[in-house]
Design an enzyme around this catalytic site. Structure first.
Site, PDB file in Angstrom:
ATOM      1  N   SER A  75      -4.346  76.560 -17.188  1.00  0.00           N
ATOM      2  CA  SER A  75      -3.800  77.852 -17.616  1.00  0.00           C
ATOM      3  C   SER A  75      -4.782  78.938 -17.216  1.00  0.00           C
ATOM      4  O   SER A  75      -5.938  78.944 -17.663  1.00  0.00           O
ATOM      5  CB  SER A  75      -3.614  77.869 -19.132  1.00  0.00           C
ATOM      6  N   HIS A 127      -0.533  77.157 -14.321  1.00  0.00           N
ATOM      7  CA  HIS A 127       0.208  77.562 -15.529  1.00  0.00           C
ATOM      8  C   HIS A 127      -0.084  79.033 -15.806  1.00  0.00           C
ATOM      9  O   HIS A 127      -1.235  79.453 -15.910  1.00  0.00           O
ATOM     10  CB  HIS A 127      -0.215  76.684 -16.707  1.00  0.00           C
ATOM     11  N   ASP A 165       0.609  82.169 -18.184  1.00  0.00           N
ATOM     12  CA  ASP A 165       1.032  82.541 -19.530  1.00  0.00           C
ATOM     13  C   ASP A 165       1.357  84.027 -19.633  1.00  0.00           C
ATOM     14  O   ASP A 165       0.479  84.873 -19.451  1.00  0.00           O
ATOM     15  CB  ASP A 165      -0.082  82.210 -20.530  1.00  0.00           C
ATOM     16  N   MET A 179       2.517  86.981 -22.071  1.00  0.00           N
ATOM     17  CA  MET A 179       2.613  87.356 -23.492  1.00  0.00           C
ATOM     18  C   MET A 179       2.869  88.857 -23.601  1.00  0.00           C
ATOM     19  O   MET A 179       2.333  89.641 -22.810  1.00  0.00           O
ATOM     20  CB  MET A 179       1.302  87.011 -24.205  1.00  0.00           C
ATOM     21  N   HIS A 203       5.154  80.465 -18.082  1.00  0.00           N
ATOM     22  CA  HIS A 203       5.462  80.240 -19.500  1.00  0.00           C
ATOM     23  C   HIS A 203       5.681  81.602 -20.148  1.00  0.00           C
ATOM     24  O   HIS A 203       4.725  82.334 -20.405  1.00  0.00           O
ATOM     25  CB  HIS A 203       4.280  79.474 -20.124  1.00  0.00           C
ATOM     26  N   MET A 234       6.276  83.976 -22.999  1.00  0.00           N
ATOM     27  CA  MET A 234       6.211  84.189 -24.444  1.00  0.00           C
ATOM     28  C   MET A 234       6.573  85.654 -24.663  1.00  0.00           C
ATOM     29  O   MET A 234       5.730  86.482 -25.022  1.00  0.00           O
ATOM     30  CB  MET A 234       4.798  83.858 -24.960  1.00  0.00           C
ATOM     31  N   MET A 244       4.577  72.741 -27.453  1.00  0.00           N
ATOM     32  CA  MET A 244       3.374  73.484 -27.827  1.00  0.00           C
ATOM     33  C   MET A 244       2.594  72.685 -28.871  1.00  0.00           C
ATOM     34  O   MET A 244       3.144  72.301 -29.909  1.00  0.00           O
ATOM     35  CB  MET A 244       3.730  74.851 -28.433  1.00  0.00           C
ATOM     36  N   ASP A 258       1.064  71.771 -24.109  1.00  0.00           N
ATOM     37  CA  ASP A 258       0.312  73.019 -23.930  1.00  0.00           C
ATOM     38  C   ASP A 258      -0.423  73.372 -25.220  1.00  0.00           C
ATOM     39  O   ASP A 258       0.219  73.651 -26.238  1.00  0.00           O
ATOM     40  CB  ASP A 258       1.289  74.141 -23.550  1.00  0.00           C
TER      41      ASP A 258
HETATM   42  C1  DX5 Z   1      -1.098  79.484 -25.580  1.00  0.00           C
HETATM   43  C2  DX5 Z   1      -0.815  79.296 -24.112  1.00  0.00           C
HETATM   44  C3  DX5 Z   1      -1.598  78.218 -23.492  1.00  0.00           C
HETATM   45  C4  DX5 Z   1      -3.084  78.413 -23.538  1.00  0.00           C
HETATM   46  C5  DX5 Z   1      -3.725  77.061 -23.655  1.00  0.00           C
HETATM   47  O1  DX5 Z   1      -0.158  80.361 -26.124  1.00  0.00           O
HETATM   48  O2  DX5 Z   1       0.540  78.989 -23.902  1.00  0.00           O
HETATM   49  O3  DX5 Z   1      -1.169  77.932 -22.189  1.00  0.00           O
HETATM   50  O4  DX5 Z   1      -3.611  79.058 -22.428  1.00  0.00           O
HETATM   51  O5  DX5 Z   1      -5.082  77.236 -23.815  1.00  0.00           O
HETATM   52  P1  DX5 Z   1      -6.008  76.065 -24.304  1.00  0.00           P
HETATM   53  O6  DX5 Z   1      -5.894  74.947 -23.307  1.00  0.00           O
HETATM   54  O7  DX5 Z   1      -7.348  76.712 -24.327  1.00  0.00           O
HETATM   55  O8  DX5 Z   1      -5.536  75.636 -25.668  1.00  0.00           O
HETATM   56 ZN    ZN Z   2       1.211  78.252 -21.889  1.00  0.00          ZN
END
Ligand code: DX5
Ligand code: ZN
Length: 225
Positions: free
Chosen positions: A7, A32, A34, A36, A65, A67, A136, A174
Site C-alpha cells: 500500500s 495498492h 488507497d 480516502m 481501494h 474509501m 479489512m 488489508d
Molecule cells: C487502511 C488502508 C490500508 C492501509 C494498510 O484504511 O486500506 O491499505 O494502508 O496499512 P498497514 O499495512 O500499515 O496496516
Molecule cells: Zn487499502
C-alpha cells in the site's frame, strides 16, 4: 499464486515514483492505492491525478481501494487514470449491483470491501459478478493499525464461498499484515496481501531496491503455507 500488494499509503510521497518502482523491483506484485475522502473515512489521501501520474511507471496492476462516499461519480475518473481493479465499500454505495456494473463497463475488475463489522451477506447476490473480495482487518482510514484476528474467521468463510462458486475471484486482506502473521492469513484463505507500514517501514539503504529484504521475508513465509 500469492500476490503481495504494497500500500503506497505508507510510502514517502515526496518520492512516490521511486518508491513504487523500488517496491516492484523488490518483488512485489501489485500496487495498492488507497483513496480516502475525509467523509467516508476520517483521512484524506490521493485521487485520480496521482493514479494517472504513476501509471506510466509500470505495467503492474494498480489496485484502487476506494474509501469514498459516494463512489459512482469517481469511478470513470480512476478507469481513465489507468486503474486495473477498483474496489468499494457497500455502505458507501446506494446501489451496489449498479456500482459493480459501472466498474466493469469502464473496463476494470470489480472488488467489494468488508469492514470488520460488515456482514458477508452483502455477497449473497453479487459474488458471481465480483473479481475480488477485500476483507479489512483494521477499520479503514489509517496505516499502521493492529490486525483484528476475527478477520481470519471471515477469510475462511469467504474462501468457502469463492471455492463453491467455482470462479476465479481473488481474496485480499488489508490491514496489519506483517511477516509474522502473513502465513496464518494465507492459511485462512487469502491469496492477495496488502501491506503498507510493514513494507514501507522496513526499507534498507543496503538493499538493491530498498525493499528486497522485506518482500523476500514475506515471500519466504508464504512458501511455508
Ligand atoms: C487502511 C488502508 C490500508 C492501509 C494498510 O484504511 O486500506 O491499505 O494502508 O496499512 P498497514 O499495512 O500499515 O496496516
Ligand atoms: Zn487499502
Amino acid at each position: 499464486m500469492y500476490r503481495i500488494a504494497p500500500s503506497i499509503l505508507s510510502a514517502n510521497f515526496a518520492k512516490l515514483g521511486e518508491e513504487i518502482t523500488n517496491v516492484l523491483d523488490s518483488g512485489a506484485d501489485i500496487i495498492h492505492f488507497d483513496v480516502m475522502d475525509n467523509h467516508y473515512v476520517p483521512n484524506l489521501t490521493i485521487g485520480p491525478l496521482v493514479c494517472e501520474a504513476i501509471r506510466p511507471l509500470t505495467k503492474a496492476i494498480i489496485d484502487v481501494h476506494l474509501m469514498v462516499e459516494p463512489v459512482d461519480r469517481i469511478i470513470p475518473d480512476f478507469a481513465k487514470a489507468g486503474a486495473n481493479i477498483i474496489s468499494f465499500h457497500p455502505e458507501a454505495s446506494r446501489h451496489i449491483d449498479r456500482t459493480i456494473g459501472l466498474i466493469k463497463e469502464q473496463g476494470c475488475k470489480a472488488g467489494l470491501v468488508f469492514n470488520p463489522a460488515t456482514p458477508l451477506s452483502y455477497l449473497d447476490h453479487v459474488l458471481d459478478k465480483l473479481d475480488l473480495v477485500l476483507i479489512m482487518s483494521v477499520n479503514p482510514g489509517f496505516g499502521g493499525q493492529a490486525f483484528i484476528p476475527e478477520a481470519l474467521n471471515k477469510l475462511q468463510a469467504v474462501r468457502k464461498r469463492i471455492d463453491a462458486s467455482g470462479k476465479d475471484i481473488w481474496l485480499e486482506i488489508d490491514g496489519g499484515v506483517k511477516v509474522d502473521n502473513i502465513a496464518e492469513i494465507a492459511r485462512a484463505g487469502a491469496d492477495t496481501f496488502v501491506a503498507g507500514s510493514a513494507i514501507y517501514g522496513a526499507g534498507k539503504d543496503s538493499d538493491p531496491h530498498r525493499y528486497d529484504t522485506i518482500v523476500s521475508a514475506m515471500r519466504a513465509e508464504l512458501v511455508k503455507v
